[in-house]
Design an enzyme around this catalytic site. Structure first.
Site, PDB file in Angstrom:
ATOM      1  N   GLY A 150      -5.312  -2.891  12.709  1.00 15.09           N
ATOM      2  CA  GLY A 150      -4.508  -3.837  12.213  1.00 15.09           C
ATOM      3  C   GLY A 150      -3.804  -2.884  11.443  1.00 15.09           C
ATOM      4  O   GLY A 150      -2.788  -1.806  12.445  1.00 15.09           O
ATOM      5  N   ILE A 152      -2.914  -0.019   9.236  1.00 12.55           N
ATOM      6  CA  ILE A 152      -2.884   1.214   9.739  1.00 12.55           C
ATOM      7  C   ILE A 152      -2.951   1.535  11.631  1.00 12.55           C
ATOM      8  O   ILE A 152      -2.608   2.292  11.469  1.00 12.55           O
ATOM      9  CB  ILE A 152      -3.903   2.052   8.941  1.00 12.55           C
ATOM     10  N   ARG A 232     -14.087   4.245   5.911  1.00 10.62           N
ATOM     11  CA  ARG A 232     -15.234   3.734   4.975  1.00 10.62           C
ATOM     12  C   ARG A 232     -15.935   5.043   5.470  1.00 10.62           C
ATOM     13  O   ARG A 232     -16.964   4.900   6.813  1.00 10.62           O
ATOM     14  CB  ARG A 232     -15.445   2.600   4.389  1.00 10.62           C
ATOM     15  N   GLU A 261     -20.052   8.941  -1.232  1.00 14.65           N
ATOM     16  CA  GLU A 261     -18.868  10.565  -0.926  1.00 14.65           C
ATOM     17  C   GLU A 261     -18.970  10.718  -2.350  1.00 14.65           C
ATOM     18  O   GLU A 261     -19.116   9.618  -4.037  1.00 14.65           O
ATOM     19  CB  GLU A 261     -17.680   9.204  -1.371  1.00 14.65           C
ATOM     20  N   HIS A 280     -11.444  12.429   1.001  1.00 17.84           N
ATOM     21  CA  HIS A 280     -10.662  11.451   1.237  1.00 17.84           C
ATOM     22  C   HIS A 280      -9.274  11.469   0.575  1.00 17.84           C
ATOM     23  O   HIS A 280      -8.778  10.339  -0.852  1.00 17.84           O
ATOM     24  CB  HIS A 280     -11.619   9.841  -0.176  1.00 17.84           C
ATOM     25  N   GLY A 282      -6.941  10.533   2.346  1.00 22.62           N
ATOM     26  CA  GLY A 282      -5.608   9.202   3.417  1.00 22.62           C
ATOM     27  C   GLY A 282      -4.676   8.786   3.012  1.00 22.62           C
ATOM     28  O   GLY A 282      -3.539   9.337   3.691  1.00 22.62           O
TER      29      GLY A 282
HETATM   30  C1  8YV Z   1      -7.128   4.675  -1.444  1.00 19.75           C
HETATM   31  C2  8YV Z   1      -8.608   3.811   0.375  1.00 19.75           C
HETATM   32  O1  8YV Z   1      -7.005   6.069  -1.689  1.00 19.75           O
HETATM   33  O2  8YV Z   1      -6.652   2.174   0.126  1.00 19.75           O
HETATM   34  C3  8YV Z   1      -7.916   2.384   0.022  1.00 19.75           C
HETATM   35  O3  8YV Z   1      -8.557   1.644   0.576  1.00 19.75           O
HETATM   36  O4  8YV Z   1      -9.094   4.227   0.823  1.00 19.75           O
HETATM   37  C4  8YV Z   1      -7.704   5.118   0.334  1.00 19.75           C
HETATM   38  O5  8YV Z   1      -6.143   5.123   0.233  1.00 19.75           O
HETATM   39  C5  8YV Z   1      -8.479   4.843  -2.668  1.00 19.75           C
HETATM   40  O6  8YV Z   1      -9.115   3.311  -2.690  1.00 19.75           O
HETATM   41  C6  8YV Z   1      -8.424   4.916  -4.149  1.00 19.75           C
HETATM   42  O7  8YV Z   1      -9.557   4.752  -4.645  1.00 19.75           O
END
Ligand code: 8YV
Length: 314
Positions: A150, A152, A232, A261, A280, A282
């Site tokens: 996708g 990312i 995830r 988590e 987490h 990312g």
């Molecule tokens: C976020 C994420 O930091 O965008 C997403 O789906 O996993 C992360 O980058 C997160 O959702 C914030 O809680």
């Protein structure tokens, strides 16, 4: 006009400033929240990943917008929201670059022993430089297998081409556009796992991807390969991963996400030297967080005013 919005943790000052006096913000205490506040709530801003399903929604009869901070909405029951006519907003496009950067950061950190090397360099054991220690694996020229092509995944592929990597990908269905754009080749899951030196997980968590990487898949990886999870925790069977790492079915894993988590403090993955775990991170850059915050609030305000959301996922 002022609306009541629930959020499960205190929002950072930057977000409170962006909200201004558009609405009153109250911290959600799960089902312990004062029922009067629940029935008054018109918006829910999911900052973090609280589970919002039909039971929660039914306790909030005036809810007319769920605005999620982030792109992944696996913690929100989209079907239940649709049934109740509650729009759900998220922040696509805002997290892609930072999450791809972090995929690469973890890929390089695990491949080149950066975390273990850092611990060693700080420890009393490091008394003499020794060229025979901590030999990692090359990144340039290696084969990368991206699961989830996708937005990312595509950005991960772009970074990989700068490292002259051979890029394989697996997706629900082949993505010819991405193939042309980033020079990636579609592979079945078993082929990708058998060939890749680095396997990155960049797909959303859905019923189809839950535990997609289990015992059978980990067995198909090369003993010299690494698994990097930026998706995830639920896409990987953690028990199988512990077994696989103990048995040497793969060389190591770098996990930005886990399920649960955080992991329980005595979880075996936490004491393995061939594992890196990040909390987490990312999309955790200053720039990306600001963009996400703005979009989350814009979606929230649009929903409260009954206007179309800027990015609506359901
Ligand atoms: C976020 C994420 O930091 O965008 C997403 O789906 O996993 C992360 O980058 C997160 O959702 C914030 O809680």
């Amino acid at each position: 006009m002022s609306y009541l919005v629930l959020t499960e943790t205190q929002l950072p000052p930057q977000m409170m400033e962006m909200i201004g006096d558009v609405c009153r913000v109250v911290v959600w205490q799960g089902m312990e929240t004062d029922p009067a506040l629940l029935s008054e709530a018109e918006g829910f801003l999911t900052y973090g990943h609280p589970h919002i399903g039909p039971i929660e929604m039914d306790r909030m009869p005036n809810l007319r917008i769920i605005s999620n901070f982030g792109v992944g909405v696996d913690h929100i029951d989209l079907h239940a929201a649709q049934e109740r006519g509650i729009p759900v907003g998220n922040t696509p496009g805002f997290v892609d670059g930072a999450t791809a950067d972090m995929t690469f950061a973890l890929l390089m950190a695990i491949g080149r022993n950066i975390v273990i090397g850092d611990h060693y360099a700080r420890s009393p054991e490091f008394t003499r430089y020794d060229p025979s220690i901590l030999h990692g694996y090359e990144i340039h020229g290696a084969t990368l297998g991206i699961i989830g092509m996708g937005a990312i995944g595509k950005q991960v592929a772009r970074r990989a081409s700068g490292f002259d990597m051979k890029i394989l990908y697996h997706n629900r269905k082949p993505n010819p556009e991405a193939e042309a754009e980033v020079g990636a080749t579609y592979a079945t899951l078993p082929d990708l796992l058998a060939q890749a030196d680095y396997v990155t997980l960049n797909m959303p968590l859905t019923p189809e991807t839950r535990k997609m990487i289990g015992r059978e898949q980990l067995r198909q990886m090369k003993p010299t390969a690494f698994l990097i999870n930026l998706a995830r925790g639920g896409v990987v069977d953690h028990d199988a991963l512990v077994e696989a790492l103990n048995e040497g079915w793969l060389a190591g894993a770098a996990l930005d996400v886990t399920e649960p988590e955080p992991l329980p403090r005595d979880h075996p993955l936490l004491s393995m030297s061939n594992v890196i775990i990040a909390p987490h991170l990312g999309s955790a850059t200053r720039q990306t967080r600001t963009g996400m915050a703005q979009r989350t609030i814009d979606n929230l305000v649009a929903g409260l005013h009954g206007q179309p959301l800027l990015s609506r996922v359901a």
